[in-house]
Design a protein around this motif. Sequence first.
Motif, PDB file in Angstrom:
ATOM      1  N   HIS A  47       0.848  -1.188   0.000  1.00 27.37           N
ATOM      2  CA  HIS A  47       0.000   0.000   0.000  1.00 27.37           C
ATOM      3  C   HIS A  47       0.888   1.244   0.000  1.00 27.37           C
ATOM      4  O   HIS A  47       1.820   1.376   0.791  1.00 27.37           O
ATOM      5  CB  HIS A  47      -0.879  -0.020   1.253  1.00 27.37           C
ATOM      6  CG  HIS A  47      -1.854   1.092   1.351  1.00 27.37           C
ATOM      7  ND1 HIS A  47      -1.527   2.330   1.848  1.00 27.37           N
ATOM      8  CD2 HIS A  47      -3.162   1.164   1.011  1.00 27.37           C
ATOM      9  CE1 HIS A  47      -2.571   3.109   1.825  1.00 27.37           C
ATOM     10  NE2 HIS A  47      -3.585   2.434   1.328  1.00 27.37           N
ATOM     11  N   ARG A  76      -8.324   0.923  -6.454  1.00 25.79           N
ATOM     12  CA  ARG A  76      -7.122   0.307  -5.870  1.00 25.79           C
ATOM     13  C   ARG A  76      -5.837   0.968  -6.363  1.00 25.79           C
ATOM     14  O   ARG A  76      -4.810   0.892  -5.696  1.00 25.79           O
ATOM     15  CB  ARG A  76      -7.088  -1.185  -6.181  1.00 25.79           C
ATOM     16  CG  ARG A  76      -8.285  -1.934  -5.604  1.00 25.79           C
ATOM     17  CD  ARG A  76      -8.097  -3.433  -5.644  1.00 25.79           C
ATOM     18  NE  ARG A  76      -9.299  -4.124  -5.223  1.00 25.79           N
ATOM     19  CZ  ARG A  76      -9.649  -4.348  -3.972  1.00 25.79           C
ATOM     20  NH1 ARG A  76      -8.877  -3.911  -2.995  1.00 25.79           N
ATOM     21  NH2 ARG A  76     -10.754  -4.988  -3.666  1.00 25.79           N
ATOM     22  N   GLN A 128      -5.224   0.864  -2.287  1.00 26.99           N
ATOM     23  CA  GLN A 128      -6.157  -0.020  -1.580  1.00 26.99           C
ATOM     24  C   GLN A 128      -5.675  -1.448  -1.702  1.00 26.99           C
ATOM     25  O   GLN A 128      -5.318  -1.907  -2.778  1.00 26.99           O
ATOM     26  CB  GLN A 128      -7.559   0.103  -2.185  1.00 26.99           C
ATOM     27  CG  GLN A 128      -8.558  -0.912  -1.684  1.00 26.99           C
ATOM     28  CD  GLN A 128      -9.498  -0.357  -0.638  1.00 26.99           C
ATOM     29  OE1 GLN A 128      -9.401   0.817  -0.308  1.00 26.99           O
ATOM     30  NE2 GLN A 128     -10.362  -1.162  -0.107  1.00 26.99           N
ATOM     31  N   ASN A 129      -5.653  -2.143  -0.564  1.00 30.36           N
ATOM     32  CA  ASN A 129      -5.177  -3.523  -0.617  1.00 30.36           C
ATOM     33  C   ASN A 129      -6.184  -4.431  -1.330  1.00 30.36           C
ATOM     34  O   ASN A 129      -7.366  -4.133  -1.411  1.00 30.36           O
ATOM     35  CB  ASN A 129      -4.906  -4.059   0.783  1.00 30.36           C
ATOM     36  CG  ASN A 129      -6.151  -4.105   1.639  1.00 30.36           C
ATOM     37  OD1 ASN A 129      -6.723  -3.069   1.945  1.00 30.36           O
ATOM     38  ND2 ASN A 129      -6.570  -5.283   2.028  1.00 30.36           N
ATOM     39  N   HIS A 163      -0.889  -4.176   2.528  1.00 31.04           N
ATOM     40  CA  HIS A 163      -0.486  -3.127   3.454  1.00 31.04           C
ATOM     41  C   HIS A 163       0.900  -3.468   3.979  1.00 31.04           C
ATOM     42  O   HIS A 163       1.250  -4.644   4.104  1.00 31.04           O
ATOM     43  CB  HIS A 163      -1.445  -3.057   4.646  1.00 31.04           C
ATOM     44  CG  HIS A 163      -2.613  -2.161   4.413  1.00 31.04           C
ATOM     45  ND1 HIS A 163      -2.486  -0.802   4.275  1.00 31.04           N
ATOM     46  CD2 HIS A 163      -3.936  -2.428   4.302  1.00 31.04           C
ATOM     47  CE1 HIS A 163      -3.684  -0.265   4.106  1.00 31.04           C
ATOM     48  NE2 HIS A 163      -4.579  -1.235   4.103  1.00 31.04           N
ATOM     49  N   ASP A 168      -4.508  -6.655   6.621  1.00 26.23           N
ATOM     50  CA  ASP A 168      -4.937  -6.044   5.368  1.00 26.23           C
ATOM     51  C   ASP A 168      -6.348  -5.451   5.413  1.00 26.23           C
ATOM     52  O   ASP A 168      -6.815  -4.918   4.415  1.00 26.23           O
ATOM     53  CB  ASP A 168      -4.914  -7.091   4.238  1.00 26.23           C
ATOM     54  CG  ASP A 168      -3.506  -7.450   3.806  1.00 26.23           C
ATOM     55  OD1 ASP A 168      -2.602  -6.628   4.020  1.00 26.23           O
ATOM     56  OD2 ASP A 168      -3.317  -8.554   3.270  1.00 26.23           O
ATOM     57  N   ASP A 169      -7.037  -5.555   6.556  1.00 23.88           N
ATOM     58  CA  ASP A 169      -8.450  -5.153   6.587  1.00 23.88           C
ATOM     59  C   ASP A 169      -8.691  -3.920   7.463  1.00 23.88           C
ATOM     60  O   ASP A 169      -9.741  -3.788   8.092  1.00 23.88           O
ATOM     61  CB  ASP A 169      -9.334  -6.313   7.055  1.00 23.88           C
ATOM     62  CG  ASP A 169      -8.937  -6.855   8.423  1.00 23.88           C
ATOM     63  OD1 ASP A 169      -7.856  -6.483   8.922  1.00 23.88           O
ATOM     64  OD2 ASP A 169      -9.711  -7.660   8.993  1.00 23.88           O
ATOM     65  N   ASP A 171      -8.443  -0.641   6.299  1.00 21.48           N
ATOM     66  CA  ASP A 171      -8.580   0.553   5.458  1.00 21.48           C
ATOM     67  C   ASP A 171      -9.548   1.580   6.024  1.00 21.48           C
ATOM     68  O   ASP A 171      -9.321   2.780   5.926  1.00 21.48           O
ATOM     69  CB  ASP A 171      -9.028   0.167   4.048  1.00 21.48           C
ATOM     70  CG  ASP A 171      -7.891  -0.425   3.241  1.00 21.48           C
ATOM     71  OD1 ASP A 171      -6.746   0.003   3.425  1.00 21.48           O
ATOM     72  OD2 ASP A 171      -8.153  -1.331   2.440  1.00 21.48           O
ATOM     73  N   SER A 172     -10.650   1.122   6.606  1.00 25.36           N
ATOM     74  CA  SER A 172     -11.654   2.058   7.130  1.00 25.36           C
ATOM     75  C   SER A 172     -11.416   2.388   8.598  1.00 25.36           C
ATOM     76  O   SER A 172     -12.254   3.027   9.242  1.00 25.36           O
ATOM     77  CB  SER A 172     -13.062   1.455   6.955  1.00 25.36           C
ATOM     78  OG  SER A 172     -13.337   1.221   5.594  1.00 25.36           O
ATOM     79  N   ASP A 174      -8.377   3.875   9.933  1.00 24.15           N
ATOM     80  CA  ASP A 174      -7.078   4.543  10.012  1.00 24.15           C
ATOM     81  C   ASP A 174      -6.802   5.083  11.404  1.00 24.15           C
ATOM     82  O   ASP A 174      -5.656   5.168  11.836  1.00 24.15           O
ATOM     83  CB  ASP A 174      -6.998   5.668   8.973  1.00 24.15           C
ATOM     84  CG  ASP A 174      -8.131   6.671   9.107  1.00 24.15           C
ATOM     85  OD1 ASP A 174      -9.284   6.242   9.310  1.00 24.15           O
ATOM     86  OD2 ASP A 174      -7.866   7.878   9.027  1.00 24.15           O
TER      87      ASP A 174
END
Length: 346
Positions: A47, A76, A128-129, A163, A168-169, A171-172, A174
């Motif tokens: 990422h 992505r 985006q992963n 990442h 990897d999960d 993203d939302s 941070d």
Amino acid sequence: MFLRKWMKISFVLVLFISWILPTTSWASEADESGTFTMKVSTLMPNHGDTIEVVISGQKLTDVYAFEINLEYDPTRLTFIDAKSDAPGFSVPPIVKDSHIQLAHTKVGKGKGLEGEQSLFKLHFQAIQNGNNELTLSSVKLVDSKLGNFTKQINAKSTLTIHHPYAFDDLDSFDWAVEAIEDLASKGIVNGTGERQFSPEAAVTRADFLVLLMRALGMKGTVGQPFDDIKADAYYAQPVAIARNLGIVQGDEANQFHPKASITREDMMVLTDRALRVSNHLTQVGEQSDLLIFGDVSLISDYAFTSVATLVKIGLIHGYANQVFPQDTTNRAQAAVLIYNLLTYIK
């Protein structure tokens, strides 16, 4: 001199006008010209990495101008730029949704490109992963006689974006990444699967207590067991020690409800008690510490002081001007609280 320049410009204009006309069917040298390949600098970027994509032609015959069409996933990858090393000049890239169109032409009289040539170098950033498919869909060729021909290629490369973190999960989440990654590196929290943390998943009462005891390094003698916890459960000993220390109490039926999801206020109550038992906390919060929150009336009486205390010392900040005491705690929220706790007691 002026006339010569004007002739060159006119020739180029005619050439580009030919691109927007329907593809002609007459035979031209462009019909037979070469093969085209797409080379990606890495198929497993992290990422944030920059990825270079090189479009090349081999066995070219009189390729005076060319138009390249690619497809990608803009959720992505972010398109950065595209440049050509071929002689001549390029039209600014046309990027619409998931489609990129590139165009380049030589200038002046003479034959087009021959043999092998790097046609375009594109740069993307991984944002985006997950998997992303790059497709070189077609190349339109124009020879020095303005004959044109479109080659359908459909060459694909699949990128797997990771990442640079353990999971990897996130993203939302941070706001929780630093806490989760730090705790994972110390063995305080674990993932739920291969590179998965499941930040939205609810936290059970037993799991939060185990996490809390592990973070504070709390040990002690085992107290009276709860009737709803089997002796061989992985959380049996930490819960029994916590009970003996006065951190947990259970209900009238001598049950702890270990598998029930823990509410945010109960998470704060257990944290408050654990900090006091371990001699890390002497301050007591008051109603004035909760003035910024609009849902104070939802806090249970037994939890009010604990919630106020954790807000006072900065372990809990709430969000959207609310503390959400009755909401279920998720794994990301629990990790942030434990991370703040460890920072507080340093």
